[in-house]
Design a protein around this motif. Structure first.
Motif, mmCIF file in Angstrom:
data_model
loop_
_atom_site.group_PDB
_atom_site.id
_atom_site.type_symbol
_atom_site.label_atom_id
_atom_site.label_comp_id
_atom_site.label_asym_id
_atom_site.label_seq_id
_atom_site.Cartn_x
_atom_site.Cartn_y
_atom_site.Cartn_z
ATOM 1 N N UNK A 150 -22.130 37.705 -2.079
ATOM 2 C CA UNK A 150 -23.007 38.864 -2.288
ATOM 3 C C UNK A 150 -22.689 39.557 -3.611
ATOM 4 N N UNK A 151 -21.408 39.659 -3.934
ATOM 5 C CA UNK A 151 -21.008 40.288 -5.194
ATOM 6 C C UNK A 151 -21.538 39.511 -6.399
ATOM 7 N N UNK A 152 -21.326 38.202 -6.370
ATOM 8 C CA UNK A 152 -21.747 37.385 -7.508
ATOM 9 C C UNK A 152 -23.267 37.406 -7.639
ATOM 10 N N UNK A 153 -23.978 37.402 -6.510
ATOM 11 C CA UNK A 153 -25.440 37.493 -6.554
ATOM 12 C C UNK A 153 -25.868 38.789 -7.220
ATOM 13 N N UNK A 154 -25.252 39.893 -6.800
ATOM 14 C CA UNK A 154 -25.592 41.173 -7.414
ATOM 15 C C UNK A 154 -25.272 41.144 -8.900
#
Lengths: 175, 184
Positions: free
Chosen positions: B174-178
């Motif tokens: 989720x962090x990398x997507x954001x």
């Protein structure tokens, strides 16, 4: 002769569609199939007609398991473990390719991305089809193979005649 | 028996008469039922498969119900993450060839389609949401793929590590997507 195969295939439940004999590429080495796959035969096995034996040996009815290793393997000769190893090699190579495409773009990266993503996706979905769908629709591998080939054609055309996948992703992200 | 069938195609019936002669000359009281090319071990395997087939035939004939599986198990982190891995993989693997093949057939080049989307003047929120939808599968599948490869080398298989790595993978994805959506 083909009608005999079709009539055999339509018998019994569990078979949604007929396995098209025109797709059978190889000649049967499977005349030496064991007795278990022939328990639906009503006529005697020792028929002298080669064409009927071809269809009978193929056993066109869709099976719902248990599958013997030879049945699962189909007509190819590679060991399943070797195929698995090649899949892992490709996956490990993609661990490097994916971050690399963020820093290096160009036609080589386009080709590399296209081939790795398509191949990895093809084997992955092939596994899912084998796990869940093959028992209901035994010919399901053929349309997926066709879609992958069409996708490869599309990506090669895209990389050669259009902007290429790396540039395309950059253009989409700038929206 | 299968060998006899093959013989009648190939080298004529010489092999057939040889076998018959052997049988009659040895005066064997037991009828030979096993296939001549299978070893004893695979014959046992054949018998086992035959028994399993007969069992499943009986199941089908009696229309026996299947015991519940998906309906009764609580969703766990392990199974849900595995499902997510498969779902994202299938989604990407189907979309890429489909879009590529479609672009092959559609008129105009890629830039014209980008222009078309620009001219729609969509709400930036919609475009951001679309970028999330595009970025999450690849990020999640990649990071969980590392986890899968570690398992293939028999690393991190115990339940505690599996759960910890599972939470870590989902958070990182989720962090990398954001990061991809907002920073790139």
């Amino acid at each position: 002769m083909a009608t005999i195969g079709l009539l055999r295939a339509c018998r019994g439940k569990g078979c949604l569609f007929v396995k098209n004999s025109m797709f059978q590429q190889t000649l049967p080495t499977s005349l030496q199939n064991s007795l278990v796959t022939k328990h639906f035969s009503l006529t005697s096995v020792a028929s002298s007609n080669a064409v009927v034996e071809f269809f009978r040996a193929r056993n066109f009815r869709a099976k719902r398991g248990p599958f013997r290793p030879e049945e699962k393997r189909g007509d190819h000769k590679m060991m399943a473990s070797t195929h698995w190893k090649i899949e892992r090699v490709l996956a490990v190579s993609m661990l490097g390719v994916m971050p690399a495409c963020l820093f290096v773009q160009g036609p080589i990266m386009d080709t590399l991305l296209s081939i790795t993503v398509l191949l990895h996706g093809f084997w992955g979905v092939d596994g899912v089809l084998t796990d869940y769908l093959e028992k209901f629709v035994p010919w399901i591998h053929y349309p997926w193979y066709l879609l992958t080939i069409a996708g490869l054609a599309g990506l090669i055309y895209f990389n050669y005649n259009d902007v290429g996948v790396c540039e395309a992703i950059k253009m989409v992200w700038k929206l | 028996m299968a060998a006899m069938i093959r013989a009648s195609f190939g080298k004529g019936s010489a092999l057939l008469t040889n076998n018959a002669a052997l049988l009659s000359s040895r005066l064997q009281p037991v009828v030979v039922t096993q296939l001549s090319h299978t070893s004893t071990r695979s014959q046992t395997g054949d018998i086992a498969y035959k028994e399993m087939e007969e069992f499943w035939e009986k199941n089908r004939r009696l229309n026996r119900p299947l015991s519940p599986h998906l309906r009764i198990y609580n969703p766990e982190l392990t199974s849900m993450l595995s499902l997510c891995h498969r779902a994202t993989g299938i989604a990407m693997a189907v979309t890429v060839p489909f879009v590529a093949a479609t672009l092959l057939g559609l008129p105009g080049d890629f830039s014209s389609y980008i222009e078309y989307i620009k001219d729609l003047h969509l709400n930036p929120a919609i475009l951001t949401a679309a970028k999330y939808v595009l970025a999450f599968p690849i990020c999640y599948h990649y990071i969980n793929g590392i986890r899968h490869l570690a398992w293939d080398w028999a690393i991190g298989f115990d339940l505690k590590t599996t759960y910890q790595s599972g939470y870590f993978v989902m958070a990182l994805a989720l962090l990398v997507t954001a990061g991809f959506v907002h920073l790139l």
